[in-house]
Design a protein around this motif. Structure first.
Motif, PDB file in Angstrom:
ATOM      1  N   SER A 313     -10.471 -19.292  34.913  1.00 31.39           N
ATOM      2  CA  SER A 313     -11.511 -20.323  34.869  1.00 31.39           C
ATOM      3  C   SER A 313     -11.507 -21.108  36.162  1.00 31.39           C
ATOM      4  CB  SER A 313     -11.276 -21.262  33.678  1.00 31.39           C
ATOM      5  OG  SER A 313     -12.203 -22.333  33.696  1.00 31.39           O
ATOM      6  N   THR A 314     -12.693 -21.483  36.596  1.00 29.18           N
ATOM      7  CA  THR A 314     -12.835 -22.352  37.773  1.00 29.18           C
ATOM      8  C   THR A 314     -13.256 -23.759  37.373  1.00 29.18           C
ATOM      9  OG1 THR A 314     -15.143 -21.631  38.052  1.00 29.18           O
ATOM     10  CG2 THR A 314     -13.447 -20.409  39.252  1.00 29.18           C
ATOM     11  N   THR A 315     -13.120 -24.065  36.095  1.00 31.82           N
ATOM     12  CA  THR A 315     -13.517 -25.385  35.605  1.00 31.82           C
ATOM     13  C   THR A 315     -12.686 -26.477  36.267  1.00 31.82           C
ATOM     14  OG1 THR A 315     -14.266 -24.512  33.481  1.00 31.82           O
ATOM     15  CG2 THR A 315     -13.687 -26.835  33.559  1.00 31.82           C
ATOM     16  N   TYR A 316     -13.371 -27.531  36.679  1.00 33.37           N
ATOM     17  CA  TYR A 316     -12.722 -28.671  37.329  1.00 33.37           C
ATOM     18  C   TYR A 316     -12.864 -29.881  36.408  1.00 33.37           C
ATOM     19  CZ  TYR A 316     -11.292 -31.759  41.159  1.00 33.37           C
ATOM     20  OH  TYR A 316     -10.627 -32.662  41.950  1.00 33.37           O
ATOM     21  N   PRO A 317     -11.793 -30.238  35.680  1.00 34.91           N
ATOM     22  CA  PRO A 317     -11.911 -31.293  34.652  1.00 34.91           C
ATOM     23  C   PRO A 317     -12.490 -32.611  35.157  1.00 34.91           C
ATOM     24  CG  PRO A 317      -9.826 -30.140  34.439  1.00 34.91           C
ATOM     25  CD  PRO A 317     -10.453 -29.647  35.713  1.00 34.91           C
ATOM     26  N   ALA A 318     -12.185 -32.980  36.389  1.00 34.14           N
ATOM     27  CA  ALA A 318     -12.632 -34.285  36.898  1.00 34.14           C
ATOM     28  C   ALA A 318     -14.145 -34.386  36.997  1.00 34.14           C
ATOM     29  CB  ALA A 318     -12.006 -34.558  38.260  1.00 34.14           C
ATOM     30  N   LEU A 319     -14.867 -33.247  36.978  1.00 33.27           N
ATOM     31  CA  LEU A 319     -16.332 -33.276  37.051  1.00 33.27           C
ATOM     32  C   LEU A 319     -16.987 -32.974  35.703  1.00 33.27           C
ATOM     33  CD1 LEU A 319     -17.086 -31.515  40.464  1.00 33.27           C
ATOM     34  CD2 LEU A 319     -17.020 -33.963  39.962  1.00 33.27           C
ATOM     35  N   CYS A 320     -16.193 -32.541  34.725  1.00 31.88           N
ATOM     36  CA  CYS A 320     -16.756 -32.234  33.406  1.00 31.88           C
ATOM     37  C   CYS A 320     -17.166 -33.526  32.700  1.00 31.88           C
ATOM     38  CB  CYS A 320     -15.740 -31.470  32.558  1.00 31.88           C
ATOM     39  SG  CYS A 320     -15.270 -29.881  33.264  1.00 31.88           S
ATOM     40  N   SER A 321     -18.142 -33.415  31.837  1.00 30.58           N
ATOM     41  CA  SER A 321     -18.684 -34.607  31.184  1.00 30.58           C
ATOM     42  C   SER A 321     -18.779 -34.389  29.686  1.00 30.58           C
ATOM     43  CB  SER A 321     -20.070 -34.950  31.745  1.00 30.58           C
ATOM     44  OG  SER A 321     -20.979 -33.892  31.471  1.00 30.58           O
ATOM     45  N   ALA A 322     -18.930 -35.491  28.979  1.00 30.53           N
ATOM     46  CA  ALA A 322     -19.111 -35.442  27.529  1.00 30.53           C
ATOM     47  C   ALA A 322     -20.087 -36.538  27.134  1.00 30.53           C
ATOM     48  CB  ALA A 322     -17.784 -35.625  26.797  1.00 30.53           C
ATOM     49  N   SER A 323     -20.880 -36.257  26.126  1.00 31.22           N
ATOM     50  CA  SER A 323     -21.828 -37.252  25.618  1.00 31.22           C
ATOM     51  C   SER A 323     -21.689 -37.328  24.112  1.00 31.22           C
ATOM     52  CB  SER A 323     -23.272 -36.874  25.999  1.00 31.22           C
ATOM     53  OG  SER A 323     -23.613 -35.612  25.443  1.00 31.22           O
ATOM     54  N   VAL A 324     -21.668 -38.538  23.610  1.00 34.00           N
ATOM     55  CA  VAL A 324     -21.544 -38.779  22.178  1.00 34.00           C
ATOM     56  C   VAL A 324     -22.857 -39.356  21.673  1.00 34.00           C
ATOM     57  CG1 VAL A 324     -20.251 -39.958  20.369  1.00 34.00           C
ATOM     58  CG2 VAL A 324     -19.097 -39.239  22.460  1.00 34.00           C
ATOM     59  N   LYS A 325     -23.457 -38.664  20.714  1.00 34.94           N
ATOM     60  CA  LYS A 325     -24.708 -39.157  20.148  1.00 34.94           C
ATOM     61  C   LYS A 325     -24.446 -40.445  19.381  1.00 34.94           C
ATOM     62  CE  LYS A 325     -26.676 -34.514  19.544  1.00 34.94           C
ATOM     63  NZ  LYS A 325     -27.189 -33.536  18.562  1.00 34.94           N
ATOM     64  N   SER A 326     -25.465 -41.267  19.281  1.00 34.26           N
ATOM     65  CA  SER A 326     -25.340 -42.446  18.432  1.00 34.26           C
ATOM     66  C   SER A 326     -25.037 -41.990  17.020  1.00 34.26           C
ATOM     67  CB  SER A 326     -26.629 -43.266  18.467  1.00 34.26           C
ATOM     68  OG  SER A 326     -27.719 -42.483  18.014  1.00 34.26           O
ATOM     69  N   CYS A 327     -24.087 -42.632  16.400  1.00 35.93           N
ATOM     70  CA  CYS A 327     -23.642 -42.129  15.101  1.00 35.93           C
ATOM     71  C   CYS A 327     -23.512 -43.253  14.093  1.00 35.93           C
ATOM     72  CB  CYS A 327     -22.319 -41.389  15.244  1.00 35.93           C
ATOM     73  SG  CYS A 327     -20.933 -42.415  15.751  1.00 35.93           S
ATOM     74  N   SER A 328     -23.542 -42.849  12.839  1.00 32.93           N
ATOM     75  CA  SER A 328     -23.348 -43.753  11.717  1.00 32.93           C
ATOM     76  C   SER A 328     -22.174 -43.254  10.898  1.00 32.93           C
ATOM     77  CB  SER A 328     -24.603 -43.816  10.841  1.00 32.93           C
ATOM     78  OG  SER A 328     -25.710 -44.321  11.554  1.00 32.93           O
ATOM     79  N   ALA A 329     -21.480 -44.186  10.280  1.00 35.42           N
ATOM     80  CA  ALA A 329     -20.377 -43.811   9.413  1.00 35.42           C
ATOM     81  C   ALA A 329     -20.900 -42.925   8.285  1.00 35.42           C
ATOM     82  CB  ALA A 329     -19.698 -45.054   8.849  1.00 35.42           C
ATOM     83  N   HIS A 330     -20.063 -41.971   7.862  1.00 33.52           N
ATOM     84  CA  HIS A 330     -20.326 -41.055   6.747  1.00 33.52           C
ATOM     85  C   HIS A 330     -21.250 -39.893   7.120  1.00 33.52           C
ATOM     86  CE1 HIS A 330     -18.552 -44.326   4.509  1.00 33.52           C
ATOM     87  NE2 HIS A 330     -19.557 -45.125   4.817  1.00 33.52           N
ATOM     88  N   LEU A 331     -21.784 -39.870   8.326  1.00 35.54           N
ATOM     89  CA  LEU A 331     -22.661 -38.777   8.737  1.00 35.54           C
ATOM     90  C   LEU A 331     -21.974 -37.961   9.828  1.00 35.54           C
ATOM     91  CD1 LEU A 331     -26.179 -40.473   8.967  1.00 35.54           C
ATOM     92  CD2 LEU A 331     -25.036 -39.460   6.987  1.00 35.54           C
ATOM     93  N   GLU A 332     -22.018 -36.635   9.701  1.00 36.61           N
ATOM     94  CA  GLU A 332     -21.398 -35.777  10.698  1.00 36.61           C
ATOM     95  C   GLU A 332     -22.077 -35.983  12.054  1.00 36.61           C
ATOM     96  OE1 GLU A 332     -21.492 -31.148  11.209  1.00 36.61           O
ATOM     97  OE2 GLU A 332     -19.805 -31.657   9.901  1.00 36.61           O
ATOM     98  N   THR A 333     -21.256 -36.091  13.077  1.00 36.03           N
ATOM     99  CA  THR A 333     -21.741 -36.370  14.426  1.00 36.03           C
ATOM    100  C   THR A 333     -21.232 -35.295  15.377  1.00 36.03           C
ATOM    101  OG1 THR A 333     -21.698 -38.741  13.963  1.00 36.03           O
ATOM    102  CG2 THR A 333     -21.792 -38.094  16.266  1.00 36.03           C
TER     103      THR A 333
END
Length: 681
Positions: A313-333
């Motif tokens: 793999s040539t993946t470079y962790p320092a440039l990888c990103s993640a996004s978390v959708k707006s979520c509500s308790a009890h609902l799968e996110t």
């Protein structure tokens, strides 16, 4: 209008400092470590050794054993060892050491005004001469808040900052080198592990091949032994016949009886005829090994070419990103992780060792499920069981990705994903809608009571058509249900009829019962039986699919099996009958009381609709003084899991509801003349 403010600093002249502190007050010679060694007198004055020896050698001093301080004239006792025994002045010695290490700073002067020291403005980040410069850095006639210091001090400060930054850079570079060396060590280690894995997997194949080789050799041996046994048996028969012939020929030369000789010749002729059967070997020596009789050889060759792979793999962790959708308790996110290489190019393949650690604000771990989409992105699915703050750590190759850890909040509120309808009579309008039924293909049929029609919608809440027919007359249709044969049943509280129509609105049948008072809702069980909840009669009526009456149960009251202001009826997983009013009760398919799911309690209120989703969840709409909401129960335990409060789009008199296969619930909002779509899992 601005001007500069000069910051006062202390500047000590080197010559003045030396004359005041580093020279002997008697002979005015600079202290050193030899003849003019500084000696500290009991009166706290410092005098060089040369001066003290001269004073001590004066008339009468040696006999008296004391002398006077040349500075304060205090009598000083002469120690037994003489002047050399007096203690050195450590302070002066330290000052001498300090001054010997310090360079005499050059004070930058203006090239035009040799007497003017250059100044530095920290506010403007510039060097100037007070005489040459006008305006804010001029003679100070204007007001302002500029910070000005001598340029020599600024140089010293910047030098210190430069050294500090250089130290930080060196420290970071050392850490970077350490990290790279660690990664090299890991690389060597993982390479060794990979070598071992390759050797192990190839050895497994070699073992299988060796096993097959042994099996083939065993087959050859068994065939050889079988053939050989047959041939050896044939040899035994031949040897036996030879012995018989030899016996017949023994003593033949002594025979004189012609008849006996003739008989033996006859026997041998017969023997010769019978020997034709043993002339040919009864078994053959044919044994042949074949490996191209089928596709096994080519399949093995192909499999070996495709066997195993080495992933990198040539993946470079320092440039990888993640996004978390707006979520509500009890609902799968779902949180989405996107990977990039060192050059910032998005990866197109998966397989990276992504590690997820999700925790609630109290430190409790939250279960997650990682899905590799094999295109360089990864889905992290999780269910926040309670509202509050969460922290998501994402690492690849044991290194955090960009901006990890991620902090987000699971809201206590659940709002609709979409809604449809306005008050009126047009295509997008409702007028007092009360119920909804959803087909297996996801189509919605909403009972638009005030407009005496049924509105058909797609699962995405797009309009299809209106269905109008009998059963909805007098604007009094109150219940709707969909049968297994894709027909609609409508209950009408004014006409007291239950009408069946097809999805185009064509009439099929209708029926009633003499004891109907106010049929309010209906449902259909797995047998096709129609169950009608009658609020006026406080009973549930059961009919065959043809409308033939079967039975009824219930009475008015607040005890078990009794009803007050009935609102809805639905079917459970085993054809249990679930009825709601101010509470929810469960009955057997024949109407026998089983249990109560939601007792009235102190929170006075009323249910509008109830439905079982076939996956263990029971949903019900409810109105109370504090507001209206949707309740989500565990059907098995009867416990209330959570509520859908529709906080930003308040429900107003929610009535009927139904669910889709993908955990969405469609709620008819009677008070707002619309329907709303929520996710509840």
């Amino acid at each position: 209008m601005t001007s500069s403010t000069l910051v006062e600093t202390v500047s000590i002249d080197y010559e003045d400092f030396s004359e005041s502190f580093l020279t002997c007050g008697t002979c005015l010679c600079t202290y050193d470590g030899q003849e003019h060694t500084p000696k500290l007198l009991p009166c706290s004055h410092t005098v060089c050794r040369s001066c003290l020896e001269r004073i001590a050698a004066g008339n009468g001093v040696r006999d008296a054993g004391s002398f006077r301080c040349p500075i304060c004239r205090e009598t000083i006792p002469l120690p037994r060892g003489g002047v050399n025994a007096l203690p050195p002045s450590f302070l002066v010695n330290q000052l001498l050491d300090l001054m010997s290490r310090q360079r005499r700073e050059v004070i930058p002067k203006c090239s035009l005004h040799s007497t003017q020291e250059l100044l530095f403005c920290e506010t403007c980040d510039c060097v100037f001469c007070r005489v040459c410069t006008t305006g804010a850095h001029g003679n100070g006639t204007e007001s302002g808040q500029h910070t000005v210091i001598p340029f020599s001090i600024a140089i010293k400060r910047m030098s210190e900052i430069l050294l500090y930054k250089a130290h930080l850079c060196i420290s970071k570079l050392n850490k970077a080198a350490e990290n790279v060396n660690d990664e090299i060590t890991k690389l060597d280690s993982t390479a060794e592990e990979t070598f071992e894995a390759i050797n192990h997997s190839v050895q497994e194949i070699t073992t299988v091949l060796e096993q097959r080789r042994s099996e083939l050799i065993d087959i050859v041996k068994k065939l050889r032994n079988t053939k050989k046994k047959i041939l050896e048996d044939q040899l035994s028969i031949i040897e036996s016949e030879k012995e018989k012939v030899q016996l017949q020929c023994n003593g033949l030369q002594y025979q004189v009886e012609v008849r006996n000789i003739t008989n033996r010749i006859s026997d041998l002729n017969k023997k010769l005829d019978s020997l034709n059967a043993v002339m040919e070997p009864r078994e053959n020596a044919f044994l042949k090994y074949e490996h191209d009789h089928n596709s096994a050889s080519s399949d093995i060759e192909k499999s070996l070419r495709e066997f195993g792979r080495v992933r990198s793999s040539t993946t470079y962790p320092a440039l990888c990103s993640a996004s978390v959708k707006s979520c509500s308790a009890h609902l799968e996110t779902t949180a989405c992780v996107t990977t990039y290489d060192y050059h910032g190019t998005a990866q197109t393949e998966g397989g990276d060792p992504v590690v997820i650690d999700l925790r609630y604000e109290n430190g409790d771990s939250v279960k997650t499920h990682l899905v590799d989409r094999n295109n360089g992105t990864y889905d992290v699915n999780f269910l926040p069981e309670q509202p509050g703050n969460y922290k998501l750590n994402v690492t690849i190759f044991d290194r955090p990705i960009k901006d990890s850890p991620f902090h987000f909040v699971a809201s206590e509120h659940i709002n609709p994903e979409s809604q449809y309808g306005l008050r009126g009579s047009g295509e997008i309008h409702f007028l007092q809608p009360v119920g909804v039924a959803i087909s297996n293909c996801g189509k919605l049929f909403v009972l638009d009571t005030g407009n005496s029609r049924i509105k058909a919608l797609t699962k995405d809440l797009d309009f299809i058509r209106h269905v109008s027919n009998g059963g909805m007359e007098e604007r009094s249709g109150t219940g709707i249900a969909l049968s297994a044969k894709n027909t609609l049943f409508i209950a009408n509280w004014r006409t007291k009829y239950v009408t069946e129509i097809d999805l185009e609105g064509n009439f099929v049948q209708k029926f009633t019962h003499c004891d109907f008072v106010e049929p309010i809702d209906l449902t259909i069980n797995s047998k096709g039986q129609i169950l009608v909840a009658d609020n006026g009669a406080s009973s549930v009526f059961i009919f065959e699919s043809t409308g033939k009456f079967v039975s009824r149960f219930g009475k008015k009251g607040s005890g078990n099996g009794a009803f007050s202001l009935m609102s809805s009826v639905t079917i459970g997983p085993q054809d249990e009958i679930i009825v709601s009013d101010s509470r929810i009760q469960v009955f057997t398919a024949s109407g026998k009381f089983i249990r109560e799911i939601y007792p009235e309690g102190k929170s006075k209120g009323h249910h509008g609709g109830v439905v079982y989703d076939g996956k263990g969840n029971l949903l019900a709409t409810r109105c109370e003084k504090i507001g209206s909401f949707v309740q989500v129960f565990s059907y098995q335990s009867g416990n209330l899991q959570f509520i859908i409060d529709s906080h930003d789009s308040k429900l107003k008199r929610p009535s009927g509801l139904d669910v889709t296969e993908d955990f969405h619930v469609i709620v008819v909002d009677l008070g707002n003349d619309c329907i709303k779509k929520f996710r509840y899992r």
